[in-house]
Scaffold this motif. Structure first.
Motif, PDB file in Angstrom:
ATOM      1  N   PRO A  36       0.827  -1.209   0.000  1.00 41.05           N
ATOM      2  CA  PRO A  36       0.000   0.000   0.000  1.00 41.05           C
ATOM      3  C   PRO A  36       0.864   1.263   0.000  1.00 41.05           C
ATOM      4  CG  PRO A  36      -0.790  -1.580   1.631  1.00 41.05           C
ATOM      5  CD  PRO A  36       0.511  -2.097   1.136  1.00 41.05           C
ATOM      6  N   SER A  37       0.423   2.285  -0.721  1.00 38.76           N
ATOM      7  CA  SER A  37       1.158   3.550  -0.804  1.00 38.76           C
ATOM      8  C   SER A  37       0.818   4.425   0.401  1.00 38.76           C
ATOM      9  CB  SER A  37       0.812   4.270  -2.103  1.00 38.76           C
ATOM     10  OG  SER A  37       1.043   3.454  -3.220  1.00 38.76           O
ATOM     11  N   VAL A  38       1.260   3.976   1.561  1.00 33.81           N
ATOM     12  CA  VAL A  38       0.904   4.636   2.816  1.00 33.81           C
ATOM     13  C   VAL A  38       2.146   4.759   3.687  1.00 33.81           C
ATOM     14  CG1 VAL A  38      -0.662   4.610   4.805  1.00 33.81           C
ATOM     15  CG2 VAL A  38      -1.367   3.544   2.670  1.00 33.81           C
ATOM     16  N   CYS A  39       2.268   5.896   4.378  1.00 38.76           N
ATOM     17  CA  CYS A  39       3.366   6.129   5.319  1.00 38.76           C
ATOM     18  C   CYS A  39       2.788   6.624   6.637  1.00 38.76           C
ATOM     19  CB  CYS A  39       4.356   7.169   4.792  1.00 38.76           C
ATOM     20  SG  CYS A  39       5.077   6.797   3.198  1.00 38.76           S
ATOM     21  N   ALA A  40       3.376   6.187   7.733  1.00 42.31           N
ATOM     22  CA  ALA A  40       3.039   6.700   9.063  1.00 42.31           C
ATOM     23  C   ALA A  40       4.217   7.527   9.552  1.00 42.31           C
ATOM     24  CB  ALA A  40       2.743   5.553  10.031  1.00 42.31           C
ATOM     25  N   VAL A  41       3.950   8.796   9.904  1.00 36.34           N
ATOM     26  CA  VAL A  41       5.007   9.748  10.242  1.00 36.34           C
ATOM     27  C   VAL A  41       4.780  10.305  11.633  1.00 36.34           C
ATOM     28  CG1 VAL A  41       6.223  11.826   9.485  1.00 36.34           C
ATOM     29  CG2 VAL A  41       5.085  10.371   7.800  1.00 36.34           C
ATOM     30  N   ASN A  42       5.881  10.449  12.381  1.00 35.45           N
ATOM     31  CA  ASN A  42       5.849  11.110  13.677  1.00 35.45           C
ATOM     32  C   ASN A  42       5.917  12.619  13.441  1.00 35.45           C
ATOM     33  OD1 ASN A  42       6.479  12.242  16.240  1.00 35.45           O
ATOM     34  ND2 ASN A  42       7.334  10.286  16.908  1.00 35.45           N
ATOM     35  N   LEU A  43       4.861  13.335  13.753  1.00 40.47           N
ATOM     36  CA  LEU A  43       4.801  14.767  13.482  1.00 40.47           C
ATOM     37  C   LEU A  43       5.749  15.569  14.365  1.00 40.47           C
ATOM     38  CD1 LEU A  43       0.930  15.218  13.046  1.00 40.47           C
ATOM     39  CD2 LEU A  43       2.668  14.894  11.280  1.00 40.47           C
ATOM     40  N   ARG A  44       6.151  15.031  15.487  1.00 37.87           N
ATOM     41  CA  ARG A  44       7.046  15.754  16.381  1.00 37.87           C
ATOM     42  C   ARG A  44       8.492  15.715  15.896  1.00 37.87           C
ATOM     43  NH1 ARG A  44       4.644  13.037  21.960  1.00 37.87           N
ATOM     44  NH2 ARG A  44       2.595  14.107  21.933  1.00 37.87           N
ATOM     45  N   THR A  45       8.899  14.557  15.426  1.00 40.43           N
ATOM     46  CA  THR A  45      10.295  14.389  15.019  1.00 40.43           C
ATOM     47  C   THR A  45      10.471  14.331  13.510  1.00 40.43           C
ATOM     48  OG1 THR A  45      10.164  11.967  15.107  1.00 40.43           O
ATOM     49  CG2 THR A  45      10.729  13.124  17.154  1.00 40.43           C
ATOM     50  N   GLY A  46       9.384  14.108  12.750  1.00 42.51           N
ATOM     51  CA  GLY A  46       9.490  13.936  11.311  1.00 42.51           C
ATOM     52  C   GLY A  46       9.960  12.560  10.905  1.00 42.51           C
ATOM     53  N   GLY A  47      10.143  11.662  11.866  1.00 39.19           N
ATOM     54  CA  GLY A  47      10.631  10.320  11.566  1.00 39.19           C
ATOM     55  C   GLY A  47       9.562   9.440  10.950  1.00 39.19           C
ATOM     56  N   LEU A  48      10.010   8.520  10.114  1.00 36.51           N
ATOM     57  CA  LEU A  48       9.120   7.571   9.460  1.00 36.51           C
ATOM     58  C   LEU A  48       8.931   6.366  10.381  1.00 36.51           C
ATOM     59  CD1 LEU A  48       7.697   7.506   6.674  1.00 36.51           C
ATOM     60  CD2 LEU A  48       9.568   6.073   5.864  1.00 36.51           C
ATOM     61  N   ILE A  49       7.688   6.113  10.774  1.00 36.26           N
ATOM     62  CA  ILE A  49       7.404   5.032  11.714  1.00 36.26           C
ATOM     63  C   ILE A  49       7.145   3.723  10.985  1.00 36.26           C
ATOM     64  CG2 ILE A  49       5.807   4.242  13.494  1.00 36.26           C
ATOM     65  CD1 ILE A  49       5.325   7.146  14.218  1.00 36.26           C
ATOM     66  N   ALA A  50       6.369   3.771   9.927  1.00 35.26           N
ATOM     67  CA  ALA A  50       6.036   2.551   9.185  1.00 35.26           C
ATOM     68  C   ALA A  50       5.609   2.928   7.772  1.00 35.26           C
ATOM     69  CB  ALA A  50       4.925   1.773   9.890  1.00 35.26           C
ATOM     70  N   VAL A  51       5.705   1.954   6.876  1.00 36.64           N
ATOM     71  CA  VAL A  51       5.246   2.127   5.498  1.00 36.64           C
ATOM     72  C   VAL A  51       4.473   0.884   5.082  1.00 36.64           C
ATOM     73  CG1 VAL A  51       7.159   3.638   4.845  1.00 36.64           C
ATOM     74  CG2 VAL A  51       7.383   1.172   4.524  1.00 36.64           C
ATOM     75  N   GLY A  52       3.711   1.014   4.005  1.00 36.30           N
ATOM     76  CA  GLY A  52       3.034  -0.145   3.426  1.00 36.30           C
ATOM     77  C   GLY A  52       1.916  -0.690   4.291  1.00 36.30           C
ATOM     78  N   THR A  53       1.852  -2.008   4.373  1.00 40.46           N
ATOM     79  CA  THR A  53       0.773  -2.687   5.090  1.00 40.46           C
ATOM     80  C   THR A  53       0.714  -2.285   6.549  1.00 40.46           C
ATOM     81  OG1 THR A  53       0.977  -4.579   3.589  1.00 40.46           O
ATOM     82  CG2 THR A  53      -0.197  -4.938   5.646  1.00 40.46           C
ATOM     83  N   GLN A  54       1.863  -2.192   7.193  1.00 40.55           N
ATOM     84  CA  GLN A  54       1.892  -1.828   8.609  1.00 40.55           C
ATOM     85  C   GLN A  54       1.340  -0.424   8.830  1.00 40.55           C
ATOM     86  OE1 GLN A  54       5.764  -2.138  10.360  1.00 40.55           O
ATOM     87  NE2 GLN A  54       5.038  -1.784  12.451  1.00 40.55           N
ATOM     88  N   ALA A  55       1.680   0.512   7.944  1.00 36.92           N
ATOM     89  CA  ALA A  55       1.161   1.868   8.070  1.00 36.92           C
ATOM     90  C   ALA A  55      -0.335   1.915   7.778  1.00 36.92           C
ATOM     91  CB  ALA A  55       1.917   2.800   7.127  1.00 36.92           C
ATOM     92  N   GLU A  56      -0.792   1.124   6.818  1.00 36.73           N
ATOM     93  CA  GLU A  56      -2.214   1.110   6.480  1.00 36.73           C
ATOM     94  C   GLU A  56      -3.044   0.600   7.650  1.00 36.73           C
ATOM     95  OE1 GLU A  56      -4.566   0.022   2.453  1.00 36.73           O
ATOM     96  OE2 GLU A  56      -3.602  -1.677   3.435  1.00 36.73           O
ATOM     97  N   GLN A  57      -2.516  -0.352   8.397  1.00 37.68           N
ATOM     98  CA  GLN A  57      -3.233  -0.868   9.559  1.00 37.68           C
ATOM     99  C   GLN A  57      -3.374   0.180  10.654  1.00 37.68           C
ATOM    100  OE1 GLN A  57      -0.874  -4.301  10.549  1.00 37.68           O
ATOM    101  NE2 GLN A  57      -1.826  -5.604   8.991  1.00 37.68           N
ATOM    102  N   MET A  58      -2.513   1.197  10.636  1.00 45.08           N
ATOM    103  CA  MET A  58      -2.585   2.260  11.641  1.00 45.08           C
ATOM    104  C   MET A  58      -3.635   3.314  11.304  1.00 45.08           C
ATOM    105  SD  MET A  58       1.449   2.987  12.340  1.00 45.08           S
ATOM    106  CE  MET A  58       2.589   1.685  12.826  1.00 45.08           C
ATOM    107  N   SER A  59      -4.148   3.306  10.097  1.00 42.77           N
ATOM    108  CA  SER A  59      -5.092   4.335   9.665  1.00 42.77           C
ATOM    109  C   SER A  59      -6.318   4.357  10.567  1.00 42.77           C
ATOM    110  CB  SER A  59      -5.513   4.084   8.210  1.00 42.77           C
ATOM    111  OG  SER A  59      -6.412   5.056   7.774  1.00 42.77           O
ATOM    112  N   GLY A  60      -6.630   5.544  11.099  1.00 44.57           N
ATOM    113  CA  GLY A  60      -7.782   5.700  11.985  1.00 44.57           C
ATOM    114  C   GLY A  60      -7.540   5.237  13.398  1.00 44.57           C
ATOM    115  N   ARG A  61      -6.305   4.799  13.714  1.00 41.61           N
ATOM    116  CA  ARG A  61      -6.014   4.269  15.049  1.00 41.61           C
ATOM    117  C   ARG A  61      -4.817   4.949  15.707  1.00 41.61           C
ATOM    118  NH1 ARG A  61      -7.252  -0.351  11.842  1.00 41.61           N
ATOM    119  NH2 ARG A  61      -9.025  -1.541  12.649  1.00 41.61           N
ATOM    120  N   THR A  62      -4.380   6.077  15.190  1.00 46.80           N
ATOM    121  CA  THR A  62      -3.154   6.711  15.668  1.00 46.80           C
ATOM    122  C   THR A  62      -3.449   7.827  16.669  1.00 46.80           C
ATOM    123  OG1 THR A  62      -3.185   8.287  13.821  1.00 46.80           O
ATOM    124  CG2 THR A  62      -1.971   6.230  13.505  1.00 46.80           C
TER     125      THR A  62
END
Length: 341
Positions: A36-62
């Motif tokens: 999946p074309s999805v990224c999970a980003v930490n807004l405080r640090t700008g760090g990339l937390i997860a991409v793809g399937t793992q990031a998509e599973q976080m959608s709506g739960r962060t």
């Protein structure tokens, strides 16, 4: 198409940057990335937390300091930096090192036929940032038609409808080129929103957007006659509740957003020469793209056009597989002989 094929055979990597999924094809290896074309980003640090399937599973739960973003929309890169970071995670260090050892690495990427020059530049910059020395742009419609097994290089009409997450592309192809095409800003996401609204209005249940696609898969399978059970939140009480959804209701909800696609198919046919339209009477329409398997979509188009409609065997990967076939030299151009004198 002859010139394009010669250029593509020099490429080593094929990339399909889709709004829903990103796919990478490595010459001589095959499909190496389908995420999946999805990224999970930490807004405080700008760090990339997860991409793809793992990031998509976080959608709506962060929590508030984590954002789930999509750097690609409608086949165009809207955030070059985030798209590059996502691709780096997808391909891995081993593949990136192999790319760096090739000083003349070339890559090919799918783009919509009517992509804006800025969108084309963004796609090129995304891949050059990963080490590509040259990037070839290929129409998604042509690549998907090749991936479906259509004889696009012949002087015969082939019609393809690529149903993406945010857009749907309709085209008639002949001699390896687009004769007539239209791009409709309606895709699987619009149908998902229509289904969510249908469940709210008729069943009084709120369903998460990411839960709609599994519902589509169930209703398009062999158990469609019995319906599907979904779990959501009751509109009135806010409590968890389960309801059984019938396939007919979902198909009816999808008719309104899909009316634009039906109109686009008619417009493309009216723009084609009569000889090409006659070819399509028997060959019909090929459906490709990640949303091609939506329940009732093929029947809806068949009833509206009166033409045969077929869903590709693997509609979601047609574009990248077709691009890979061009890289591997599996598609041969038509060489027309000289005129007699």
């Amino acid at each position: 198409m002859t010139l394009s094929l010669e250029q593509l055979r020099r490429c080593s990597v094929a990339v399909d940057l889709g709004a829903a999924r990103t796919r990478v094809y490595l010459k001589g290896t095959g499909l190496i990335v389908d995420e999946p074309s999805v990224c999970a980003v930490n807004l405080r640090t700008g760090g990339l937390i997860a991409v793809g399937t793992q990031a998509e599973q976080m959608s709506g739960r962060t929590p508030g300091h984590i954002a789930v973003v999509r750097p690609i929309s409608g086949g165009a890169v809207v955030d070059i930096t985030m798209a590059q970071r996502m691709l780096r995670q997808f391909v891995g260090d081993r593949v990136r090192r192999a790319w760096r050892r090739k000083p003349l690495l070339r890559a090919a990427v799918c783009t919509p036929f009517d992509a804006h020059p800025l969108a084309q530049t963004a796609a090129v910059e995304t891949l050059t940032g990963l080490g590509a020395r040259r990037v070839e742009l290929v129409d998604t419609l042509v690549a998907a038609a090749v991936g479906c097994g259509l004889p696009v290089e012949l002087p015969e009409a082939t019609m393809i409808v690529v149903c993406g997450a945010t857009t749907t592309q309709v085209a008639v192809l002949s001699l390896g080129a687009i004769v007539a095409a239209e791009n409709v800003p309606v895709g699987g996401d619009a149908i998902d929103r229509a289904v969510v609204q249908h469940l709210r209005n008729h069943h009084e249940v709120l369903l998460a957007g990411h839960a709609v696609r599994p519902l589509h898969l169930v209703l398009s399978g062999p158990d469609a006659a019995t319906g599907a059970e979904v779990h959501g939140r009751d509109v009135a009480t806010g409590r968890a509740r389960s309801v059984r959804v019938e396939a007919e209701g979902v198909r009816a909800a999808a008719q309104l957003p899909m009316s634009g696609v039906i109109d686009s198919i008619g417009s493309v046919l009216r723009s084609c020469p009569p000889d090409l339209v006659a070819d399509l009477a028997d060959r019909g329409i090929m459906l490709a793209g990640g949303s091609a398997r939506l329940p009732g979509l093929d029947t809806m188009i068949r009833d509206a056009t009166g033409m045969p409609v077929q869903v590709a065997e693997h509609p979601d990967v047609c574009a990248v597989e077709g691009l890979g076939a061009m890289l591997e030299g599996e598609v041969r151009p038509v060489h027309l002989g000289p005129l007699a004198t």
